[in-house]
Design a protein around this motif. Structure first.
Motif, PDB file in Angstrom:
ATOM      1  N   ASP A  78       6.795   5.860  18.537  1.00 18.29           N
ATOM      2  CA  ASP A  78       8.278   6.532  18.346  1.00 18.29           C
ATOM      3  C   ASP A  78       8.059   7.710  17.110  1.00 18.29           C
ATOM      4  N   PRO A  79       8.820   8.741  17.597  1.00 18.21           N
ATOM      5  CA  PRO A  79       8.310   9.975  16.612  1.00 18.21           C
ATOM      6  C   PRO A  79       9.148   9.710  15.589  1.00 18.21           C
ATOM      7  N   ASP A  80      10.307   9.361  15.425  1.00 18.68           N
ATOM      8  CA  ASP A  80      10.908   9.074  14.285  1.00 18.68           C
ATOM      9  C   ASP A  80      10.471   8.080  13.337  1.00 18.68           C
ATOM     10  N   VAL A  81      10.103   7.115  13.867  1.00 16.01           N
ATOM     11  CA  VAL A  81       9.385   5.939  13.065  1.00 16.01           C
ATOM     12  C   VAL A  81       7.979   6.533  12.398  1.00 16.01           C
ATOM     13  N   ASP A  82       7.154   7.206  13.385  1.00 15.13           N
ATOM     14  CA  ASP A  82       5.830   7.511  12.643  1.00 15.13           C
ATOM     15  C   ASP A  82       5.962   8.695  11.700  1.00 15.13           C
ATOM     16  N   ALA A  83       6.998   9.616  12.085  1.00 10.78           N
ATOM     17  CA  ALA A  83       7.179  10.778  11.137  1.00 10.78           C
ATOM     18  C   ALA A  83       7.469  10.078   9.478  1.00 10.78           C
ATOM     19  N   ALA A  84       8.522   8.944   9.644  1.00 15.82           N
ATOM     20  CA  ALA A  84       8.700   8.322   8.348  1.00 15.82           C
ATOM     21  C   ALA A  84       7.802   7.732   7.724  1.00 15.82           C
ATOM     22  N   ALA A  85       6.903   6.928   8.630  1.00 19.27           N
ATOM     23  CA  ALA A  85       5.739   6.366   7.820  1.00 19.27           C
ATOM     24  C   ALA A  85       4.754   7.397   7.449  1.00 19.27           C
ATOM     25  N   GLN A  86       4.581   8.486   8.092  1.00 17.55           N
ATOM     26  CA  GLN A  86       3.389   9.470   7.514  1.00 17.55           C
ATOM     27  C   GLN A  86       4.193  10.002   6.294  1.00 17.55           C
ATOM     28  N   ALA A  87       5.363  10.284   6.230  1.00 18.55           N
ATOM     29  CA  ALA A  87       5.990  10.975   5.257  1.00 18.55           C
ATOM     30  C   ALA A  87       5.553  10.021   3.741  1.00 18.55           C
ATOM     31  N   GLN A  88       5.706   8.988   4.145  1.00 21.17           N
ATOM     32  CA  GLN A  88       5.605   7.860   3.047  1.00 21.17           C
ATOM     33  C   GLN A  88       4.136   7.860   2.755  1.00 21.17           C
ATOM     34  N   ALA A  89       3.288   7.794   3.823  1.00 16.31           N
ATOM     35  CA  ALA A  89       1.762   7.479   3.348  1.00 16.31           C
ATOM     36  C   ALA A  89       1.451   8.799   2.727  1.00 16.31           C
ATOM     37  N   ARG A  90       1.855  10.192   2.822  1.00 19.53           N
ATOM     38  CA  ARG A  90       1.547  11.305   2.091  1.00 19.53           C
ATOM     39  C   ARG A  90       1.657  10.999   0.522  1.00 19.53           C
ATOM     40  N   LEU A  91       2.847   9.997   0.246  1.00 21.80           N
ATOM     41  CA  LEU A  91       3.185   9.783  -1.182  1.00 21.80           C
ATOM     42  C   LEU A  91       2.496   8.840  -1.617  1.00 21.80           C
ATOM     43  N   GLU A  92       2.543   7.469  -0.994  1.00 23.76           N
ATOM     44  CA  GLU A  92       1.876   6.464  -1.739  1.00 23.76           C
ATOM     45  C   GLU A  92       2.044   5.293  -0.612  1.00 23.76           C
ATOM     46  N   ASP A  93       0.937   4.298  -0.995  1.00 25.66           N
ATOM     47  CA  ASP A  93       1.353   3.140   0.165  1.00 25.66           C
ATOM     48  C   ASP A  93       1.320   1.779  -0.814  1.00 25.66           C
ATOM     49  N   ALA A 300       4.303   0.528   0.874  1.00 22.98           N
ATOM     50  CA  ALA A 300       5.156   1.154   1.045  1.00 22.98           C
ATOM     51  C   ALA A 300       5.597   1.681   2.337  1.00 22.98           C
ATOM     52  N   VAL A 301       4.554   1.953   3.256  1.00 22.97           N
ATOM     53  CA  VAL A 301       4.594   2.539   4.474  1.00 22.97           C
ATOM     54  C   VAL A 301       5.379   1.890   5.626  1.00 22.97           C
ATOM     55  N   PRO A 302       5.035   0.423   5.624  1.00 23.65           N
ATOM     56  CA  PRO A 302       6.027  -0.451   6.619  1.00 23.65           C
ATOM     57  C   PRO A 302       7.378  -0.589   6.018  1.00 23.65           C
TER      58      PRO A 302
END
Length: 421
Positions: A78-93, A300-302
């Motif tokens: 799902d593009p919205d879920v993946d975008a939110a996860a990737q944005a968080q992954a760029r910060l920290e997990d 944090a990503v999930p």
């Protein structure tokens, strides 16, 4: 007519797997567990997935009604879920101390789930059902737990059967069993063990495997609630499988009662790995008192994926769509069976349905039909619930029913109707 699939690369991958992984594919998804019968009809390894479909390593395409055994609730990738996860992954997990996105997710769950005053996060559904049992015992200082017949609440020893390998008598010594939809029997059980029962753990409706699923009788859950209140028993709803498909406020809300504790996993973050136990304020101190954590439970990503998933489910009224699509699908399959002289039973809720061909008690006929469906690109399993996701379209459903006609034709060729029937 659809050309039946073959699975040469899946078979080769499984041969490699058996040399280095116990059972090749372990657990209920392994071919040795009897979920995939006949084994040769099913692919064993996937290569990619998108929306309502996955492709196996042989390049075969499947409309998927197992949804990763439930987590795929919005559609793969799902593009919205993946975008939110990737944005968080760029910060920290996974970091030494948690991200405040954990608090954001807990606040969203408390605002969304009708019976929730707090949320405690873990990784698997079994983490939360076990946490619920420990919380009930800590809060009541009692030992016994009541489960309904046909239950599945994970693979912790307390949730298994005494005759299962590795399970000790002590593991299940304090587990009591009650029949589903029988308030009188439950009342007797509570009275026989008055003052000893810590909690009752149940799925929102009976959706065991190998049997038609059974919805709660009118007033059943309200009666269970009253009995739990009368006897001081903690009422735990295991919403791991049905959660987010019937009602985003919780399946207890869907059936008109309030749980004390409610367990979520599977569809909570559209495939990202997180589970949650939600509960009442009255149990907050009890759950806080427990020693219970895990290495990745605060990643944090999930959490970011979960926020995006729940928000999208809510904003798109996804549960109404699940019911509409599920009804269109099961009505179509039942009708197709009837046209070919078969009786297909579709039980459970339309968003989480169970199928059984009722013309043969041996289950062999049903397995033969499922095999013909899978080999033509509709992924079902013979003896497990099936799931609807938000990426499924009316065209997917209609194509599924079209394939069902082909599959019933193939099965009927092996079992012709008697002359004059």
């Amino acid at each position: 007519m659809t050309t039946p699939y073959t699975y040469e690369k899946s078979r080769a991958a499984f041969a490699r797997a058996t040399r280095v992984i116990p059972s090749g594919i372990y657990g209920h998804q392994g071919p040795s567990e009897g979920v995939y019968v006949p084994r040769e009809a099913f692919p064993l390894f996937s290569a990619r997935a998108a929306g309502s479909r996955f492709w196996d390593v042989d390049g075969n395409e499947f409309i998927d009604y197992m949804c990763g055994y439930g987590p795929n609730v919005l559609g793969y990738h799902d593009p919205d879920v993946d975008a939110a996860a990737q944005a968080q992954a760029r910060l920290e997990d996974v970091v030494t101390i948690p991200s405040t996105v954990m608090v954001d997710f807990a606040e969203l769950l408390v605002d969304t789930v009708a019976s929730a005053d707090w949320a405690f996060f873990a990784k698997n559904g079994g983490d939360t059902t076990t946490l619920a049992v420990m919380t009930a015992r800590a809060a009541t200082r009692r030992k016994k737990i009541v489960l309904f017949g046909g239950y599945y609440h994970g693979v912790a020893p307390w949730a298994q059967k005494l005759d299962y390998p590795g399970v000790l008598e002590e593991d299940v010594a304090h587990v009591l069993h009650a029949p589903w939809n029988d308030l009188a029997a439950l009342r007797r059980l509570f009275s026989e063990h008055r003052g000893q029962i810590a909690g009752l753990v149940a799925q929102p409706y009976m959706h065991g495997n190998f049997v038609d699923n059974v919805l709660p009788d009118p007033g059943f859950w309200q009666g269970v609630r009253r009995l739990c209140d009368e006897h001081g028993v903690v009422l735990v709803v295991d919403d791991v499988r049905a959660g987010w498909r019937l009602d985003i406020a919780g399946s207890d809300h869907f059936y008109g009662f309030e749980a004390d504790l409610i367990c979520f996993c599977k569809a909570l973050a559209n495939g990202y790995n997180v589970s949650a136990l939600c509960g009442k304020d009255s149990l907050k101190d009890a759950v806080s008192s427990l020693t219970y954590t895990g290495s990745y439970w605060m990643s944090a990503v999930p959490f970011a994926a979960g926020i995006a998933t729940i928000t999208k489910l809510r904003d798109t009224d996804a549960t109404t769509r699940f019911r509409t699509l599920g009804t269109r699908l099961t009505d179509g399959l039942v009708g197709a069976a009837r046209e070919h002289g078969f009786t297909l039973v579709a039980s459970g809720e339309p968003a989480l349905f169970y199928l059984r061909l009722a013309d043969d008690d041996s289950l062999g006929l049903h397995q033969a039909w499922i095999a013909q469906m899978v080999r033509r690109g509709v992924f079902l399993t013979s003896h497990h619930n099936h799931f609807v996701n938000a990426a499924l379209t009316e065209a997917d459903v209609d194509r599924t029913v079209e394939i069902a006609h082909e599959a019933f034709t193939a099965v009927r060729a092996d079992r012709p109707l008697p002359v004059g029937a």
